[in-house]
Design a protein around this motif. Structure first.
Motif, PDB file in Angstrom:
ATOM      1  N   UNK A  33       0.823  -1.204   0.000  1.00  0.00           N
ATOM      2  CA  UNK A  33       0.000   0.000   0.000  1.00  0.00           C
ATOM      3  C   UNK A  33       0.858   1.255   0.000  1.00  0.00           C
ATOM      4  N   UNK A  34       0.210   2.371  -0.291  1.00  0.00           N
ATOM      5  CA  UNK A  34       0.885   3.661  -0.176  1.00  0.00           C
ATOM      6  C   UNK A  34       1.295   3.848   1.283  1.00  0.00           C
ATOM      7  N   UNK A  35       2.467   4.458   1.556  1.00  0.00           N
ATOM      8  CA  UNK A  35       2.992   4.494   2.913  1.00  0.00           C
ATOM      9  C   UNK A  35       2.150   5.270   3.922  1.00  0.00           C
ATOM     10  N   UNK A  36       1.499   6.340   3.528  1.00  0.00           N
ATOM     11  CA  UNK A  36       0.769   7.154   4.495  1.00  0.00           C
ATOM     12  C   UNK A  36      -0.702   7.288   4.172  1.00  0.00           C
ATOM     13  N   UNK A  37      -1.254   6.425   3.350  1.00  0.00           N
ATOM     14  CA  UNK A  37      -2.604   6.606   2.850  1.00  0.00           C
ATOM     15  C   UNK A  37      -3.700   6.085   3.743  1.00  0.00           C
ATOM     16  N   UNK A  38      -4.873   6.614   3.492  1.00  0.00           N
ATOM     17  CA  UNK A  38      -6.100   6.165   4.136  1.00  0.00           C
ATOM     18  C   UNK A  38      -7.113   5.927   3.029  1.00  0.00           C
ATOM     19  N   UNK A  39      -7.832   4.838   3.131  1.00  0.00           N
ATOM     20  CA  UNK A  39      -8.933   4.546   2.227  1.00  0.00           C
ATOM     21  C   UNK A  39     -10.186   4.310   3.050  1.00  0.00           C
ATOM     22  N   UNK A  40     -11.320   4.700   2.497  1.00  0.00           N
ATOM     23  CA  UNK A  40     -12.612   4.397   3.099  1.00  0.00           C
ATOM     24  C   UNK A  40     -13.231   3.279   2.282  1.00  0.00           C
ATOM     25  N   UNK A  41     -13.774   2.286   2.964  1.00  0.00           N
ATOM     26  CA  UNK A  41     -14.543   1.251   2.275  1.00  0.00           C
ATOM     27  C   UNK A  41     -15.993   1.425   2.714  1.00  0.00           C
ATOM     28  N   UNK A  42     -16.853   1.699   1.739  1.00  0.00           N
ATOM     29  CA  UNK A  42     -18.268   1.895   2.006  1.00  0.00           C
ATOM     30  C   UNK A  42     -18.985   0.563   1.836  1.00  0.00           C
ATOM     31  N   UNK A  43     -19.444   0.020   2.944  1.00  0.00           N
ATOM     32  CA  UNK A  43     -20.222  -1.214   2.890  1.00  0.00           C
ATOM     33  C   UNK A  43     -21.658  -0.848   2.519  1.00  0.00           C
ATOM     34  N   UNK A  44     -22.227  -1.601   1.597  1.00  0.00           N
ATOM     35  CA  UNK A  44     -23.612  -1.373   1.196  1.00  0.00           C
ATOM     36  C   UNK A  44     -24.390  -2.669   1.419  1.00  0.00           C
ATOM     37  N   UNK A  45     -24.564  -3.468   0.401  1.00  0.00           N
ATOM     38  CA  UNK A  45     -25.321  -4.710   0.560  1.00  0.00           C
ATOM     39  C   UNK A  45     -24.434  -5.913   0.875  1.00  0.00           C
ATOM     40  N   UNK A  46     -23.158  -5.816   0.650  1.00  0.00           N
ATOM     41  CA  UNK A  46     -22.233  -6.918   0.912  1.00  0.00           C
ATOM     42  C   UNK A  46     -21.523  -6.641   2.234  1.00  0.00           C
ATOM     43  N   UNK A  47     -22.008  -7.245   3.305  1.00  0.00           N
ATOM     44  CA  UNK A  47     -21.488  -6.963   4.644  1.00  0.00           C
ATOM     45  C   UNK A  47     -20.543  -8.050   5.154  1.00  0.00           C
ATOM     46  N   UNK A  52      -7.501   1.574   6.678  1.00  0.00           N
ATOM     47  CA  UNK A  52      -8.812   1.493   6.039  1.00  0.00           C
ATOM     48  C   UNK A  52      -9.882   1.848   7.062  1.00  0.00           C
ATOM     49  N   UNK A  53     -10.777   2.731   6.662  1.00  0.00           N
ATOM     50  CA  UNK A  53     -11.898   3.127   7.508  1.00  0.00           C
ATOM     51  C   UNK A  53     -13.154   2.454   6.954  1.00  0.00           C
ATOM     52  N   UNK A  54     -13.691   1.440   7.664  1.00  0.00           N
ATOM     53  CA  UNK A  54     -14.900   0.768   7.211  1.00  0.00           C
ATOM     54  C   UNK A  54     -16.125   1.616   7.575  1.00  0.00           C
ATOM     55  N   UNK A  55     -17.010   1.850   6.614  1.00  0.00           N
ATOM     56  CA  UNK A  55     -18.135   2.758   6.798  1.00  0.00           C
ATOM     57  C   UNK A  55     -19.431   2.124   6.317  1.00  0.00           C
ATOM     58  N   UNK A  56     -20.494   2.343   7.083  1.00  0.00           N
ATOM     59  CA  UNK A  56     -21.847   2.015   6.648  1.00  0.00           C
ATOM     60  C   UNK A  56     -22.709   3.229   6.932  1.00  0.00           C
ATOM     61  N   UNK A  57     -23.490   3.641   5.946  1.00  0.00           N
ATOM     62  CA  UNK A  57     -24.369   4.802   6.107  1.00  0.00           C
ATOM     63  C   UNK A  57     -25.817   4.332   6.072  1.00  0.00           C
ATOM     64  N   UNK A  58     -26.537   4.611   7.159  1.00  0.00           N
ATOM     65  CA  UNK A  58     -27.955   4.313   7.232  1.00  0.00           C
ATOM     66  C   UNK A  58     -28.678   5.450   6.520  1.00  0.00           C
ATOM     67  N   UNK A  68     -18.528  11.439   1.936  1.00  0.00           N
ATOM     68  CA  UNK A  68     -17.593  12.551   1.698  1.00  0.00           C
ATOM     69  C   UNK A  68     -17.109  13.143   3.013  1.00  0.00           C
ATOM     70  N   UNK A  69     -18.012  13.274   3.973  1.00  0.00           N
ATOM     71  CA  UNK A  69     -17.651  13.820   5.281  1.00  0.00           C
ATOM     72  C   UNK A  69     -16.623  12.931   5.987  1.00  0.00           C
ATOM     73  N   UNK A  70     -16.846  11.619   5.968  1.00  0.00           N
ATOM     74  CA  UNK A  70     -15.898  10.696   6.603  1.00  0.00           C
ATOM     75  C   UNK A  70     -14.564  10.704   5.858  1.00  0.00           C
ATOM     76  N   UNK A  71     -14.606  10.696   4.543  1.00  0.00           N
ATOM     77  CA  UNK A  71     -13.369  10.717   3.749  1.00  0.00           C
ATOM     78  C   UNK A  71     -12.565  11.979   4.053  1.00  0.00           C
ATOM     79  N   UNK A  72     -13.226  13.129   4.076  1.00  0.00           N
ATOM     80  CA  UNK A  72     -12.529  14.383   4.366  1.00  0.00           C
ATOM     81  C   UNK A  72     -11.998  14.403   5.791  1.00  0.00           C
ATOM     82  N   UNK A  73     -12.782  13.892   6.723  1.00  0.00           N
ATOM     83  CA  UNK A  73     -12.366  13.894   8.128  1.00  0.00           C
ATOM     84  C   UNK A  73     -11.205  12.975   8.436  1.00  0.00           C
ATOM     85  N   UNK A  74     -11.031  11.935   7.620  1.00  0.00           N
ATOM     86  CA  UNK A  74      -9.935  10.998   7.851  1.00  0.00           C
ATOM     87  C   UNK A  74      -8.749  11.253   6.918  1.00  0.00           C
ATOM     88  N   UNK A  75      -8.922  12.185   5.999  1.00  0.00           N
ATOM     89  CA  UNK A  75      -7.870  12.442   5.027  1.00  0.00           C
ATOM     90  C   UNK A  75      -7.728  11.332   4.002  1.00  0.00           C
TER      91      UNK A  75
END
Length: 110
Positions: free
Chosen positions: A11-25, A43-49, A97-104
């Motif tokens: 992976x990139x040395x300093x990166x953060x990725x968000x994974x948006x869980x939808x129907x595949x949990x 990796x920041x795992x995210x689910x949005x209700x 977008x809010x979570x992605x921006x907040x975590x960089x």
């Protein structure tokens, strides 16, 4: 969650990725999660209700209970691997977008 699924793809040395869980949990063999783990060491795992689901009449008690149980199991699996599920309520795009921006985060995987 910081270990890439494929050690041959560093992976990139300093990166953060968000994974948006939808129907595949699921965690096992989840292509979206695998891609996120390959792209960044964190990796920041995210689910949005989405309240639109309830407004459309799809959030009947048995479905809501099933979803709550699935999200609890997903969070438990993530915690066993050193992570935790982030759950937000609102517009899926806006909250992601809010979570992605907040975590960089440099990437969002869906």
């Amino acid at each position: 969650m910081g270990t890439p699924a494929d050690p041959g793809a560093p992976p990139a040395p300093d990166g953060v990725s968000v994974v948006l869980f939808t129907s595949d949990l699921r965690l096992h063999d989840n292509p979206v999660l695998t891609a996120a783990l390959r792209s960044a060491p964190r990796v920041v795992p995210l689910f949005v209700v989405d309240p639109g689901i309830a407004a459309a009449g799809f959030a009947v008690p048995n479905r809501a209970a099933f979803l709550a149980g699935c999200l609890a199991a997903l969070d438990e699996g993530l915690r066993a691997r050193g992570g935790a599920l982030v759950v937000r309520r609102g517009d899926v795009v806006a909250e992601t977008c809010r979570v992605a921006a907040g975590t960089g985060a440099g990437e969002v995987h869906v």
